[in-house]
Scaffold this active site. Structure first.
Site, short mmCIF file in Angstrom:
data_model
loop_
_atom_site.label_atom_id
_atom_site.label_comp_id
_atom_site.label_asym_id
_atom_site.label_seq_id
_atom_site.Cartn_x
_atom_site.Cartn_y
_atom_site.Cartn_z
N ARG A 178 2.33 -7.01 -1.43
CA ARG A 178 2.88 -5.66 -1.42
C ARG A 178 4.26 -5.66 -0.78
O ARG A 178 4.53 -6.38 0.17
CB ARG A 178 1.96 -4.70 -0.68
CG ARG A 178 0.65 -4.48 -1.42
CD ARG A 178 -0.26 -3.59 -0.66
NE ARG A 178 -0.68 -4.24 0.59
CZ ARG A 178 -1.42 -3.65 1.51
NH1 ARG A 178 -1.81 -2.39 1.34
NH2 ARG A 178 -1.77 -4.29 2.60
N ASP A 189 -0.75 -11.30 0.44
CA ASP A 189 -0.52 -9.86 0.27
C ASP A 189 0.90 -9.71 -0.26
O ASP A 189 1.86 -9.89 0.47
CB ASP A 189 -0.68 -9.14 1.61
CG ASP A 189 -0.54 -7.63 1.51
OD1 ASP A 189 -0.13 -7.11 0.43
OD2 ASP A 189 -0.84 -6.95 2.50
#
Length: 114
Positions: free
Chosen positions: A23, A21
């Site tokens: 982000r 991930d």
């Protein structure tokens, strides 16, 4: 979402040579800081989001989980989020309502009486 090969979203990202991930919430923290917000109530099921915001100087006074719309098409995706990255997701049954956000402001101000 699981791929046709059965990989969950995190495994699929790794198979593509990416991080699980990637982000990053730095820009969100910068935007909040730019308008003078130092502390928030965060509407999120993602513990990493709260941790990142705090590491960037935005206090999280409360993390308010949201509901989910569980279906046969997204159950494995949501289970991966819950089981792999500790998202606070209640997956007990289909059609769970979303959290009622009426009157909530992320800074913690109750807007219902305005």
């Amino acid at each position: 979402m699981p791929s046709r090969q059965g990989l969950d979203t995190y495994a699929a990202n790794r198979a593509l040579g990416r991080g699980e991930d990637e982000r990053d919430y730095l820009v969100a923290a910068q935007m909040l800081g730019a308008v003078g917000v130092e502390r928030i109530r965060l509407l999120s099921n993602n513990p990493d989001k709260a941790a990142q915001l705090e590491s960037f100087g935005i206090g999280v006074s409360e993390r308010v989980p949201t509901g989910v719309h569980l279906s046969a098409n997204n159950v494995r995706y949501l289970e991966a989020k819950r089981d792999h990255t500790a998202h606070t997701l209640d997956l007990r049954g289909p059609g769970l309502p979303l959290t009622d956000l009426t009157g909530l402001d992320p800074t913690g101000t109750d807007l219902a009486g305005l």
